[in-house]
Every structure is written in C-alpha cells, then in structure tokens.
Write a protein that holds these residues in place. Structure first.
Motif, PDB file in Angstrom:
ATOM      1  N   ALA A  33      41.293  64.360  42.948  1.00 28.69           N
ATOM      2  CA  ALA A  33      39.959  64.928  43.159  1.00 28.69           C
ATOM      3  C   ALA A  33      39.717  65.189  44.638  1.00 28.69           C
ATOM      4  O   ALA A  33      39.164  66.223  45.013  1.00 28.69           O
ATOM      5  CB  ALA A  33      38.893  63.991  42.596  1.00 28.69           C
ATOM      6  N   GLN A  34      40.151  64.265  45.480  1.00 29.41           N
ATOM      7  CA  GLN A  34      39.983  64.449  46.921  1.00 29.41           C
ATOM      8  C   GLN A  34      40.775  65.664  47.399  1.00 29.41           C
ATOM      9  O   GLN A  34      40.266  66.467  48.199  1.00 29.41           O
ATOM     10  CB  GLN A  34      40.436  63.202  47.676  1.00 29.41           C
ATOM     11  CG  GLN A  34      40.244  63.310  49.181  1.00 29.41           C
ATOM     12  CD  GLN A  34      40.708  62.063  49.910  1.00 29.41           C
ATOM     13  OE1 GLN A  34      41.402  61.215  49.367  1.00 29.41           O
ATOM     14  NE2 GLN A  34      40.313  61.956  51.164  1.00 29.41           N
ATOM     15  N   ASP A  35      41.985  65.821  46.906  1.00 28.09           N
ATOM     16  CA  ASP A  35      42.790  66.996  47.270  1.00 28.09           C
ATOM     17  C   ASP A  35      42.093  68.282  46.824  1.00 28.09           C
ATOM     18  O   ASP A  35      42.064  69.270  47.568  1.00 28.09           O
ATOM     19  CB  ASP A  35      44.182  66.916  46.643  1.00 28.09           C
ATOM     20  CG  ASP A  35      45.054  65.845  47.278  1.00 28.09           C
ATOM     21  OD1 ASP A  35      44.710  65.363  48.379  1.00 28.09           O
ATOM     22  OD2 ASP A  35      46.078  65.480  46.665  1.00 28.09           O
ATOM     23  N   ASP A  36      41.529  68.263  45.618  1.00 29.86           N
ATOM     24  CA  ASP A  36      40.812  69.440  45.116  1.00 29.86           C
ATOM     25  C   ASP A  36      39.610  69.758  45.998  1.00 29.86           C
ATOM     26  O   ASP A  36      39.371  70.920  46.326  1.00 29.86           O
ATOM     27  CB  ASP A  36      40.357  69.219  43.674  1.00 29.86           C
ATOM     28  CG  ASP A  36      41.519  69.131  42.698  1.00 29.86           C
ATOM     29  OD1 ASP A  36      42.650  69.523  43.063  1.00 29.86           O
ATOM     30  OD2 ASP A  36      41.298  68.650  41.570  1.00 29.86           O
ATOM     31  N   TRP A  37      38.837  68.722  46.374  1.00 32.82           N
ATOM     32  CA  TRP A  37      37.672  68.938  47.247  1.00 32.82           C
ATOM     33  C   TRP A  37      38.103  69.464  48.612  1.00 32.82           C
ATOM     34  O   TRP A  37      37.435  70.342  49.176  1.00 32.82           O
ATOM     35  CB  TRP A  37      36.891  67.629  47.420  1.00 32.82           C
ATOM     36  CG  TRP A  37      36.068  67.248  46.245  1.00 32.82           C
ATOM     37  CD1 TRP A  37      36.291  66.211  45.391  1.00 32.82           C
ATOM     38  CD2 TRP A  37      34.881  67.895  45.762  1.00 32.82           C
ATOM     39  NE1 TRP A  37      35.324  66.178  44.411  1.00 32.82           N
ATOM     40  CE2 TRP A  37      34.449  67.194  44.612  1.00 32.82           C
ATOM     41  CE3 TRP A  37      34.158  68.997  46.191  1.00 32.82           C
ATOM     42  CZ2 TRP A  37      33.311  67.569  43.902  1.00 32.82           C
ATOM     43  CZ3 TRP A  37      33.030  69.360  45.472  1.00 32.82           C
ATOM     44  CH2 TRP A  37      32.618  68.660  44.354  1.00 32.82           C
ATOM     45  N   ASN A  38      39.197  68.946  49.148  1.00 32.87           N
ATOM     46  CA  ASN A  38      39.675  69.416  50.449  1.00 32.87           C
ATOM     47  C   ASN A  38      40.094  70.883  50.391  1.00 32.87           C
ATOM     48  O   ASN A  38      39.817  71.655  51.310  1.00 32.87           O
ATOM     49  CB  ASN A  38      40.827  68.543  50.947  1.00 32.87           C
ATOM     50  CG  ASN A  38      40.360  67.193  51.436  1.00 32.87           C
ATOM     51  OD1 ASN A  38      39.206  67.020  51.823  1.00 32.87           O
ATOM     52  ND2 ASN A  38      41.241  66.216  51.426  1.00 32.87           N
ATOM     53  N   ARG A  39      40.759  71.270  49.294  1.00 27.52           N
ATOM     54  CA  ARG A  39      41.142  72.676  49.144  1.00 27.52           C
ATOM     55  C   ARG A  39      39.900  73.562  49.024  1.00 27.52           C
ATOM     56  O   ARG A  39      39.817  74.623  49.645  1.00 27.52           O
ATOM     57  CB  ARG A  39      42.041  72.858  47.912  1.00 27.52           C
ATOM     58  CG  ARG A  39      43.500  72.635  48.195  1.00 27.52           C
ATOM     59  CD  ARG A  39      44.371  73.101  47.032  1.00 27.52           C
ATOM     60  NE  ARG A  39      44.178  72.302  45.830  1.00 27.52           N
ATOM     61  CZ  ARG A  39      44.711  71.110  45.625  1.00 27.52           C
ATOM     62  NH1 ARG A  39      45.482  70.574  46.543  1.00 27.52           N
ATOM     63  NH2 ARG A  39      44.500  70.447  44.495  1.00 27.52           N
ATOM     64  N   ARG A  41      36.913  72.928  50.145  1.00 29.11           N
ATOM     65  CA  ARG A  41      36.247  72.951  51.448  1.00 29.11           C
ATOM     66  C   ARG A  41      36.935  73.947  52.387  1.00 29.11           C
ATOM     67  O   ARG A  41      36.277  74.721  53.078  1.00 29.11           O
ATOM     68  CB  ARG A  41      36.250  71.553  52.073  1.00 29.11           C
ATOM     69  CG  ARG A  41      35.537  71.519  53.411  1.00 29.11           C
ATOM     70  CD  ARG A  41      35.667  70.144  54.083  1.00 29.11           C
ATOM     71  NE  ARG A  41      34.977  70.103  55.336  1.00 29.11           N
ATOM     72  CZ  ARG A  41      35.436  70.586  56.467  1.00 29.11           C
ATOM     73  NH1 ARG A  41      36.624  71.180  56.503  1.00 29.11           N
ATOM     74  NH2 ARG A  41      34.733  70.509  57.579  1.00 29.11           N
ATOM     75  N   ALA A  42      38.248  73.926  52.404  1.00 29.22           N
ATOM     76  CA  ALA A  42      38.992  74.851  53.259  1.00 29.22           C
ATOM     77  C   ALA A  42      38.693  76.302  52.875  1.00 29.22           C
ATOM     78  O   ALA A  42      38.515  77.165  53.745  1.00 29.22           O
ATOM     79  CB  ALA A  42      40.485  74.565  53.168  1.00 29.22           C
ATOM     80  N   GLN A  43      38.614  76.572  51.577  1.00 29.24           N
ATOM     81  CA  GLN A  43      38.296  77.927  51.130  1.00 29.24           C
ATOM     82  C   GLN A  43      36.882  78.325  51.551  1.00 29.24           C
ATOM     83  O   GLN A  43      36.654  79.456  51.986  1.00 29.24           O
ATOM     84  CB  GLN A  43      38.435  78.033  49.614  1.00 29.24           C
ATOM     85  CG  GLN A  43      39.866  77.954  49.126  1.00 29.24           C
ATOM     86  CD  GLN A  43      39.960  77.877  47.607  1.00 29.24           C
ATOM     87  OE1 GLN A  43      38.969  77.651  46.913  1.00 29.24           O
ATOM     88  NE2 GLN A  43      41.167  78.046  47.085  1.00 29.24           N
ATOM     89  N   LEU A  44      35.937  77.399  51.428  1.00 33.50           N
ATOM     90  CA  LEU A  44      34.559  77.704  51.815  1.00 33.50           C
ATOM     91  C   LEU A  44      34.432  77.918  53.322  1.00 33.50           C
ATOM     92  O   LEU A  44      33.692  78.806  53.751  1.00 33.50           O
ATOM     93  CB  LEU A  44      33.618  76.581  51.351  1.00 33.50           C
ATOM     94  CG  LEU A  44      33.437  76.468  49.837  1.00 33.50           C
ATOM     95  CD1 LEU A  44      32.653  75.202  49.501  1.00 33.50           C
ATOM     96  CD2 LEU A  44      32.752  77.697  49.269  1.00 33.50           C
TER      97      LEU A  44
END
Length: 68
Positions: A33-39, A41-44
C-alpha cells in the motif's frame, strides 16, 4: 515438565507462530500500500508540475499580449 504443561507451552508457541505469520502478511500488505501511495504521489506531483508550467506559459503569453 509434565504433559499438560508441555501441551500448554506447545499451544502458546503455535499461537505465537500464527500471530507472527499474520503480522508478516499485514506488513507485506502495508508495504505494498505504501508503494502504491508513493507511486500515486509521484504521478500527482508530475501532473502538478505540468499544470504549473502550462499556467506559467499562459501567463507569459498574456503579458506579452498586454505589452503590444
């Protein structure tokens, strides 16, 4: 140690193993989940930078039009 004590200890060890396995699964899920949120965030951040650049370019063109 008599048989009931050994049985009790074995049950406690089994519960401890089960809890460790559960925590490992939860930890893995949380890391994913943390990896998904980091990805995300990077896209945003990337989209935000793109939007900022477009707006700055539009402002620059508008200022250039005003000075004519």
């Amino acid at each position: 140690m008599d048989q009931p004590e050994l049985q009790s200890l074995a049950e406690k060890v089994d519960r401890l193993i089960a809890r460790c396995e559960k925590l490992e699964r939860e930890n893995t899920a949380m890391r994913q989940a943390q990896d998904d949120w980091n990805r995300e965030r990077a896209q945003l951040v990337q989209k935000n930078d793109l939007a900022r650049n477009k707006i700055e370019a539009m402002i620059g063109r508008l200022r250039a039009l005003e000075q004519r």
